[in-house]
Write an enzyme that holds these catalytic residues in place. Structure first.
Site, PDB file in Angstrom:
ATOM      1  N   CYS A  34       1.945 -11.794  -5.853  1.00 38.78           N
ATOM      2  CA  CYS A  34       0.745 -12.044  -4.833  1.00 38.78           C
ATOM      3  C   CYS A  34       0.642 -11.062  -3.768  1.00 38.78           C
ATOM      4  CB  CYS A  34       0.974 -13.577  -4.005  1.00 38.78           C
ATOM      5  SG  CYS A  34       1.187 -15.037  -5.112  1.00 38.78           S
ATOM      6  N   ASP A 442     -14.131  22.807  17.066  1.00 36.52           N
ATOM      7  CA  ASP A 442     -15.543  22.208  16.874  1.00 36.52           C
ATOM      8  C   ASP A 442     -16.154  22.028  18.375  1.00 36.52           C
ATOM      9  OD1 ASP A 442     -16.888  20.797  14.812  1.00 36.52           O
ATOM     10  OD2 ASP A 442     -16.866  19.473  16.334  1.00 36.52           O
TER      11      ASP A 442
END
Length: 499
Positions: A34, A442
């Site tokens: 599971c 940037d």
């Protein structure tokens, strides 16, 4: 993580969905495995074993739980934040490399012999490449069985099985149900999977919460190239260039999943298309780990708390992303879209889109390496950089794919005249998925840093950013989303207009 029994068992006891995909729980008394968040009563600790992958559990004879469907949980974030050979191999397996090139081809891609690679994978993930590829084929088959009305012969072919018998035997072994029983059960339990148009396969892509999709989808929308990409009816759509043909994908975000509609030239590209869409949206990220780490910085914590769960806007094609970054050097987003649109229309392969306005797939590096520089309507210095990169990609001198070595790719890129740190870091961040890539120069990053009172020049910000490691790419995304800019708008305020 699967080796930390106490940690894993506590996650199972609390049914903590954050650990879905990190490991699976196998129960000795039932023979079933599971996901950690399975809603059934937790088994006794003495009856539990933990495995790193579904493939490892299947190899030991365990069957997937019919209730929590562990084989349909998000992918492990571990393989996307590491640059070692095992992580690179796992990313390539997810992309379908074993089915296309075999174990030998996979090993060649990462620079090891097949035997060495099998030993490494067996030691770390509990399964060899063939077992991992088999688990992926089974999951692809299950998705098609449960969400489409395709004949089972088409399902088997699309999932990569070599015969109907192999398909039937594998599904029965892994799911403890025949394909017919699995489809009938899905129709009762989940309802018939919707079809969003003629020939469209509709798939639900699971996501780890929190999922701040506005910045992710806003960025993709703001940089969308007409003919290659578009926003339509609340979805981001784009063309795909796949191993066996082209495709079109439509992606619609929701708080806990992304609805993915696919039209493919060849169904056997389905698993690869899904893997690339997950990479594009960074869906296998671990947002809790990112939030915890970045919140330790009191300056960044306020930004993180406003929109936790940021994802990196990535790509479906690393070479395409690199070439688009070069095209976008020192120009506006609008200008970059215009240049790229002209290139795609002139040299891309045509695509038929019955449900929208997409028209072309992005041209290959091989095709672009042969064009006349006069066809590129930008400065000669950038023409030279662009053509040098296309030829290096075509010749294999620069290797950019999902399994490449991040640092080696940086070195190869920086060796090309006209490619500097900003270009290399953006490619590493958005193309290759390096979680610690940081384009410090940037302009958007520097503007956001200044607004927050952080160092507003690249050198000082780089030094400051060491406290954000190894999640500096996600810090970059948080800084971008702190700005009032179109890349943060979803749905977009206005549709991009091109001349």
């Amino acid at each position: 993580m699967h080796e930390d029994f106490d940690h894993c068992y506590r996650a199972v006891q609390s049914k903590d969905a954050r650990f879905d995909g990190w490991f699976v729980t196998a129960v000795l008394t039932t023979g079933i495995y599971c996901r950690p968040s399975c809603p059934v009563r937790p088994p006794f600790a003495r009856n539990v074993r933990f495995y790193p992958t579904s493939a490892a559990a299947q190899r030991e004879g365990f069957r997937a739980c019919k209730r929590c469907r562990p084989d349909a949980s998000p992918g492990s974030p571990e393989w996307n934040v590491r640059g070692d050979v095992v992580a690179r191999a796992m990313r390539l397996i997810a992309d379908g490399t074993v089915d296309r090139e075999g174990v030998t081809g996979l090993a060649t891609r990462v620079g090891y012999t097949p035997r060495q690679l099998e030993r490494l994978l067996q030691a770390e993930v509990g399964a060899n490449p063939l077992a991992l590829a088999r688990a992926q084929r089974t999951q692809t088959a299950r998705v098609l069985i449960e969400t489409t009305s395709l004949p089972f012969g088409d399902v088997a072919f699309a999932a990569g099985f070599s015969s109907i018998r192999q398909f039937n035997d594998t599904v029965r072994e892994v799911c403890a149900l025949t394909p017919t029983e699995l489809r009938a059960r899905a129709a009762v339990t989940f309802g018939r999977g919707e079809q969003s148009g003629a020939g469209v396969l509709s798939v639900r892509l699971p996501v780890r919460a929190p999922f701040a999709f506005e910045g992710l989808f806003g960025h993709l929308a703001a940089t969308a190239v007409p003919g290659l990409e578009e926003v339509r009816d609340g979805a981001y759509r784009r063309t795909l260039k796949l191993p066996s043909g082209n495709g079109i994908v439509s992606l619609t975000p929701h708080p806990d999943h992304v609805r993915c509609g696919l039209v493919l030239d060849d169904l056997k590209d389905l698993a690869t298309a899904i893997a690339r869409c997950r990479r594009l949206l960074d869906l296998d990220a671990d947002p809790e780990a990112v939030v915890d780490a970045l919140s330790d910085d009191p300056v960044l914590a306020a930004v993180v708390s406003k929109a936790p769960g940021q994802r990196i806007p990535r790509t479906v094609d690393e070479q395409e992303l690199a070439l688009r970054v070069v095209i976008g050097q020192q120009v506006s987003t609008k200008a970059a879209r215009t240049h790229t649109r002209r290139l795609v229309e002139a040299f891309g392969s045509p695509v038929y889109d019955p449900n929208g306005a997409l028209s072309h797939a992005f041209p290959s590096a091989e095709r672009l390496s042969e064009i006349d520089p006069g066809a590129l309507a930008f400065p000669k210095s950038r023409q030279r950089t662009f053509l040098t990169l296309t030829r290096a990609l075509a010749d294999g001198e620069v290797s950019l794919d999902t399994g490449c070595d991040w640092n080696r790719a940086r070195d190869q890129l920086l060796a090309i005249r006209g490619i500097g740190p900003w270009t290399a870091e953006v490619i590493a961040m958005r193309g290759l998925g390096d979680p610690d890539a940081f384009p410090a120069s940037d302009l958007g990053v520097l503007l956001a840093a200044k607004q927050l009172g952080l160092p507003a020049e690249a050198k000082g910000l780089t030094e400051y950013s060491t406290r954000w490691r190894p999640w500096r790419a996600y810090a970059t995304q948080h800084l971008w989303t702190a700005l009032d800019h179109e890349v943060n708008d979803w749905p977009p305020r206005t549709a991009p207009k091109e001349k």
